[in-house]
Scaffold this motif. Structure first.
Motif, PDB file in Angstrom:
ATOM      1  N   GLY A 147       0.801  -1.212   0.000  1.00 28.70           N
ATOM      2  CA  GLY A 147       0.000   0.000   0.000  1.00 28.70           C
ATOM      3  C   GLY A 147       0.837   1.266   0.000  1.00 28.70           C
ATOM      4  O   GLY A 147       0.355   2.331  -0.391  1.00 28.70           O
ATOM      5  N   LEU A 148       2.095   1.166   0.416  1.00 30.16           N
ATOM      6  CA  LEU A 148       2.970   2.339   0.419  1.00 30.16           C
ATOM      7  C   LEU A 148       3.626   2.574  -0.942  1.00 30.16           C
ATOM      8  O   LEU A 148       4.121   3.662  -1.214  1.00 30.16           O
ATOM      9  CB  LEU A 148       4.068   2.202   1.484  1.00 30.16           C
ATOM     10  N   GLY A 149       3.648   1.546  -1.772  1.00 27.18           N
ATOM     11  CA  GLY A 149       4.225   1.701  -3.106  1.00 27.18           C
ATOM     12  C   GLY A 149       5.741   1.725  -3.102  1.00 27.18           C
ATOM     13  O   GLY A 149       6.386   1.643  -2.056  1.00 27.18           O
ATOM     14  N   TYR A 150       6.327   1.802  -4.317  1.00 28.92           N
ATOM     15  CA  TYR A 150       7.791   1.855  -4.468  1.00 28.92           C
ATOM     16  C   TYR A 150       8.453   0.743  -3.651  1.00 28.92           C
ATOM     17  O   TYR A 150       9.213   0.979  -2.723  1.00 28.92           O
ATOM     18  CB  TYR A 150       8.332   3.220  -4.058  1.00 28.92           C
ATOM     19  N   TYR A 151       8.150  -0.498  -4.048  1.00 29.31           N
ATOM     20  CA  TYR A 151       8.492  -1.645  -3.211  1.00 29.31           C
ATOM     21  C   TYR A 151       9.985  -1.916  -3.114  1.00 29.31           C
ATOM     22  O   TYR A 151      10.416  -2.661  -2.236  1.00 29.31           O
ATOM     23  CB  TYR A 151       7.728  -2.874  -3.704  1.00 29.31           C
ATOM     24  N   ALA A 152      10.775  -1.312  -4.010  1.00 32.05           N
ATOM     25  CA  ALA A 152      12.227  -1.446  -3.854  1.00 32.05           C
ATOM     26  C   ALA A 152      12.673  -0.884  -2.517  1.00 32.05           C
ATOM     27  O   ALA A 152      13.661  -1.339  -1.939  1.00 32.05           O
ATOM     28  CB  ALA A 152      12.943  -0.733  -5.000  1.00 32.05           C
ATOM     29  N   ARG A 153      11.943   0.101  -1.997  1.00 27.70           N
ATOM     30  CA  ARG A 153      12.294   0.672  -0.689  1.00 27.70           C
ATOM     31  C   ARG A 153      12.168  -0.378   0.410  1.00 27.70           C
ATOM     32  O   ARG A 153      12.974  -0.415   1.349  1.00 27.70           O
ATOM     33  CB  ARG A 153      11.404   1.872  -0.384  1.00 27.70           C
ATOM     34  N   ALA A 154      11.132  -1.214   0.327  1.00 28.64           N
ATOM     35  CA  ALA A 154      10.941  -2.248   1.347  1.00 28.64           C
ATOM     36  C   ALA A 154      12.056  -3.282   1.280  1.00 28.64           C
ATOM     37  O   ALA A 154      12.553  -3.756   2.315  1.00 28.64           O
ATOM     38  CB  ALA A 154       9.573  -2.914   1.176  1.00 28.64           C
ATOM     39  N   ARG A 155      12.462  -3.631   0.060  1.00 28.73           N
ATOM     40  CA  ARG A 155      13.575  -4.579  -0.065  1.00 28.73           C
ATOM     41  C   ARG A 155      14.862  -3.976   0.495  1.00 28.73           C
ATOM     42  O   ARG A 155      15.648  -4.658   1.161  1.00 28.73           O
ATOM     43  CB  ARG A 155      13.763  -4.974  -1.530  1.00 28.73           C
ATOM     44  N   ASN A 156      15.057  -2.676   0.252  1.00 25.66           N
ATOM     45  CA  ASN A 156      16.253  -2.030   0.780  1.00 25.66           C
ATOM     46  C   ASN A 156      16.201  -1.875   2.299  1.00 25.66           C
ATOM     47  O   ASN A 156      17.246  -1.825   2.950  1.00 25.66           O
ATOM     48  CB  ASN A 156      16.456  -0.667   0.120  1.00 25.66           C
ATOM     49  N   LEU A 157      14.991  -1.765   2.860  1.00 24.87           N
ATOM     50  CA  LEU A 157      14.878  -1.741   4.322  1.00 24.87           C
ATOM     51  C   LEU A 157      15.519  -2.980   4.920  1.00 24.87           C
ATOM     52  O   LEU A 157      16.278  -2.907   5.898  1.00 24.87           O
ATOM     53  CB  LEU A 157      13.414  -1.670   4.747  1.00 24.87           C
ATOM     54  N   LEU A 158      15.184  -4.130   4.345  1.00 27.02           N
ATOM     55  CA  LEU A 158      15.736  -5.381   4.860  1.00 27.02           C
ATOM     56  C   LEU A 158      17.249  -5.453   4.645  1.00 27.02           C
ATOM     57  O   LEU A 158      18.007  -5.812   5.549  1.00 27.02           O
ATOM     58  CB  LEU A 158      15.044  -6.562   4.182  1.00 27.02           C
ATOM     59  N   LYS A 159      17.685  -5.083   3.445  1.00 26.22           N
ATOM     60  CA  LYS A 159      19.128  -5.119   3.170  1.00 26.22           C
ATOM     61  C   LYS A 159      19.886  -4.186   4.105  1.00 26.22           C
ATOM     62  O   LYS A 159      20.944  -4.538   4.647  1.00 26.22           O
ATOM     63  CB  LYS A 159      19.394  -4.735   1.719  1.00 26.22           C
ATOM     64  N   CYS A 160      19.344  -2.983   4.302  1.00 25.87           N
ATOM     65  CA  CYS A 160      20.027  -2.000   5.136  1.00 25.87           C
ATOM     66  C   CYS A 160      20.049  -2.435   6.594  1.00 25.87           C
ATOM     67  O   CYS A 160      21.086  -2.344   7.262  1.00 25.87           O
ATOM     68  CB  CYS A 160      19.356  -0.637   4.990  1.00 25.87           C
ATOM     69  N   SER A 161      18.933  -2.907   7.105  1.00 21.90           N
ATOM     70  CA  SER A 161      18.884  -3.318   8.513  1.00 21.90           C
ATOM     71  C   SER A 161      19.862  -4.453   8.773  1.00 21.90           C
ATOM     72  O   SER A 161      20.544  -4.477   9.809  1.00 21.90           O
ATOM     73  CB  SER A 161      17.462  -3.733   8.897  1.00 21.90           C
ATOM     74  N   ARG A 162      19.961  -5.380   7.837  1.00 23.38           N
ATOM     75  CA  ARG A 162      20.882  -6.510   8.016  1.00 23.38           C
ATOM     76  C   ARG A 162      22.340  -6.062   7.903  1.00 23.38           C
ATOM     77  O   ARG A 162      23.213  -6.612   8.579  1.00 23.38           O
ATOM     78  CB  ARG A 162      20.543  -7.597   6.993  1.00 23.38           C
ATOM     79  N   SER A 163      22.582  -5.045   7.088  1.00 23.82           N
ATOM     80  CA  SER A 163      23.937  -4.503   6.991  1.00 23.82           C
ATOM     81  C   SER A 163      24.321  -3.772   8.271  1.00 23.82           C
ATOM     82  O   SER A 163      25.468  -3.878   8.735  1.00 23.82           O
ATOM     83  CB  SER A 163      24.033  -3.561   5.792  1.00 23.82           C
ATOM     84  N   VAL A 164      23.373  -3.022   8.855  1.00 23.49           N
ATOM     85  CA  VAL A 164      23.656  -2.323  10.115  1.00 23.49           C
ATOM     86  C   VAL A 164      24.002  -3.329  11.208  1.00 23.49           C
ATOM     87  O   VAL A 164      24.933  -3.126  12.002  1.00 23.49           O
ATOM     88  CB  VAL A 164      22.456  -1.452  10.540  1.00 23.49           C
ATOM     89  N   VAL A 165      23.277  -4.439  11.245  1.00 25.29           N
ATOM     90  CA  VAL A 165      23.536  -5.463  12.262  1.00 25.29           C
ATOM     91  C   VAL A 165      24.857  -6.165  12.000  1.00 25.29           C
ATOM     92  O   VAL A 165      25.677  -6.356  12.910  1.00 25.29           O
ATOM     93  CB  VAL A 165      22.372  -6.478  12.308  1.00 25.29           C
ATOM     94  N   ALA A 166      25.106  -6.538  10.736  1.00 25.24           N
ATOM     95  CA  ALA A 166      26.309  -7.305  10.405  1.00 25.24           C
ATOM     96  C   ALA A 166      27.581  -6.463  10.443  1.00 25.24           C
ATOM     97  O   ALA A 166      28.621  -6.915  10.923  1.00 25.24           O
ATOM     98  CB  ALA A 166      26.154  -7.947   9.025  1.00 25.24           C
ATOM     99  N   ASP A 167      27.488  -5.223   9.953  1.00 24.84           N
ATOM    100  CA  ASP A 167      28.698  -4.407   9.786  1.00 24.84           C
ATOM    101  C   ASP A 167      28.917  -3.385  10.898  1.00 24.84           C
ATOM    102  O   ASP A 167      30.038  -2.913  11.092  1.00 24.84           O
ATOM    103  CB  ASP A 167      28.644  -3.666   8.440  1.00 24.84           C
ATOM    104  N   TYR A 168      27.832  -3.025  11.617  1.00 27.27           N
ATOM    105  CA  TYR A 168      27.944  -1.988  12.646  1.00 27.27           C
ATOM    106  C   TYR A 168      27.376  -2.426  13.992  1.00 27.27           C
ATOM    107  O   TYR A 168      27.064  -1.598  14.838  1.00 27.27           O
ATOM    108  CB  TYR A 168      27.233  -0.701  12.176  1.00 27.27           C
ATOM    109  N   ASN A 169      27.261  -3.747  14.161  1.00 27.47           N
ATOM    110  CA  ASN A 169      26.804  -4.309  15.439  1.00 27.47           C
ATOM    111  C   ASN A 169      25.452  -3.734  15.878  1.00 27.47           C
ATOM    112  O   ASN A 169      25.195  -3.525  17.056  1.00 27.47           O
ATOM    113  CB  ASN A 169      27.856  -4.072  16.535  1.00 27.47           C
ATOM    114  N   GLY A 170      24.603  -3.462  14.907  1.00 26.41           N
ATOM    115  CA  GLY A 170      23.258  -2.999  15.222  1.00 26.41           C
ATOM    116  C   GLY A 170      23.160  -1.537  15.598  1.00 26.41           C
ATOM    117  O   GLY A 170      22.108  -1.092  16.075  1.00 26.41           O
ATOM    118  N   ILE A 171      24.236  -0.763  15.387  1.00 26.66           N
ATOM    119  CA  ILE A 171      24.242   0.662  15.738  1.00 26.66           C
ATOM    120  C   ILE A 171      24.440   1.479  14.455  1.00 26.66           C
ATOM    121  O   ILE A 171      25.436   1.301  13.740  1.00 26.66           O
ATOM    122  CB  ILE A 171      25.363   0.985  16.741  1.00 26.66           C
TER     123      ILE A 171
END
Length: 354
Positions: free
Chosen positions: A87-111
């Motif tokens: 419903g929010l549209g521009y679904y690439a943003r949702a895919r990037n949410l997951l990629k970004c959150s996992r990168s923050v956890v993996a590369d920056y210890n969740g910070i």
């Protein structure tokens, strides 16, 4: 610099008039050193791209209830996040949410990192979002420029070069006015000013804290700015979707390719959308009924018109592509908007013939 508006005047206005938003820290708290959660600022900024504050707030509350921290989001199932985004549209943003959150956890210890360079190394974070996070969450003196800010700058400086050509100059103007102290509050103050008093049509100039320094106001041309280059007409694309329901209530759905519009989302099987679409075989061999009417939807770069065909199929029906989703787990609200419109059209016909 003497003729430029003062950030202190705008901040004084913001302290009294700041809009309340679920991701914000109130001005009185930020003054004492309480900073906004970078996770919440990042999430809100991604959601707000091409979308209004009013539309985003309910989604933001839903997301932060389901996934209160970046670690929670990183551990979420992809399908659950995509469904919550529907419903929010521009679904690439949702895919990037997951990629970004996992990168923050993996590369920056969740910070979340605090510098623009580090933020922009994360998936889906570009110059605007990095500046917003660095400024609002970490109070760095970064220049945050969205559509509201561009409008305010165009009017303050009476800059009549049309957008998008005017963007570099408007950024330069915004840079001149950005203070080193309370930069995060200032960034939000300019956006609030543009969203409320300095609105696109009929700006309310009298209570504006910058009226006396606004060149467009003095010239009587505030409502005319910023000027915009006329947009080219959007083309119209066409397509067909097939809605098949099994006799036990299950619906036939197909996952779209990861890249492209609605990437990775479940939707109705169909053909490629184009100005001259090619016919494709239906996803299951059965008798199909074309519906009267069509589904209309507008994307950023084109209008879409979809023909809808429906079918009821037996339990042993074997689809050529796609999978049946049980009625107990199927939710039309989890579909992308255009797919939900097709479902609603089919349901409307069923209600009339029931």
């Amino acid at each position: 610099m003497r003729d430029l508006p003062k950030s202190a005047d705008l901040l004084a206005w913001y302290d009294l008039n700041a809009r309340e938003m679920p991701w914000r820290v109130a001005p009185k708290d930020s003054i004492t050193g309480i900073r906004a959660d970078p996770y919440r600022i990042w999430l809100s900024e991604v959601m707000l791209q091409q979308t209004t504050v009013a539309a985003v707030q309910a989604y933001f509350i839903k997301f932060t209830t389901l996934w209160p921290t970046v670690r929670d989001l990183a551990a979420a199932e992809d399908a659950d996040v995509m469904a919550a985004w529907a419903g929010l549209g521009y679904y690439a943003r949702a895919r990037n949410l997951l990629k970004c959150s996992r990168s923050v956890v993996a590369d920056y210890n969740g910070i979340f990192p605090s510098t623009r360079a580090e933020l922009e190394s994360l998936p889906g974070i570009g110059p605007y979002t990095s500046a917003a996070i660095a400024s609002i969450a970490f109070d760095r003196a970064e220049v945050v420029v969205d559509g509201n800010v561009e409008r305010v700058m165009a009017r303050i400086f009476a800059h009549d070069v049309p957008l998008p050509e005017a963007k570099p100059a408007l950024r330069d103007f915004a840079t001149k006015l950005t203070p080193k102290k309370r930069a995060g509050d200032y960034a939000q103050a300019v956006m609030d000013l543009g969203a409320t008093l300095c609105s696109p049509r009929n700006p309310t100039c009298a209570p504006c804290p910058w009226t006396e320094k606004c060149r467009a106001h003095k010239l009587g041309i505030a409502a005319e700015l910023p000027k915009k280059t006329p947009k080219k007409p959007k083309p119209t694309r066409f397509g067909t979707v097939y809605l098949a329901q099994r006799e036990d209530g299950a619906w036939l759905l197909e996952q779209r390719p990861d890249k492209g519009l609605l990437g990775g989302m479940l939707g109705w099987p169909g053909n490629e959308w184009s100005e001259d679409p090619e016919n494709v075989d239906p996803p299951i061999s059965t008798f199909w009924t074309p519906l009267n009417g069509e589904v209309g939807h507008t994307f950023t770069h084109f209008h879409l018109k979809l023909a809808v065909q429906v079918a009821q199929v037996p339990l042993e029906a074997a689809p050529l592509r796609g999978v049946f989703v049980d009625a107990s787990t199927f939710s039309a609200n989890a579909l992308p908007t255009v797919m939900r419109k097709a479902f609603d059209l089919a349901q409307g016909l069923r209600d009339k013939t029931a």
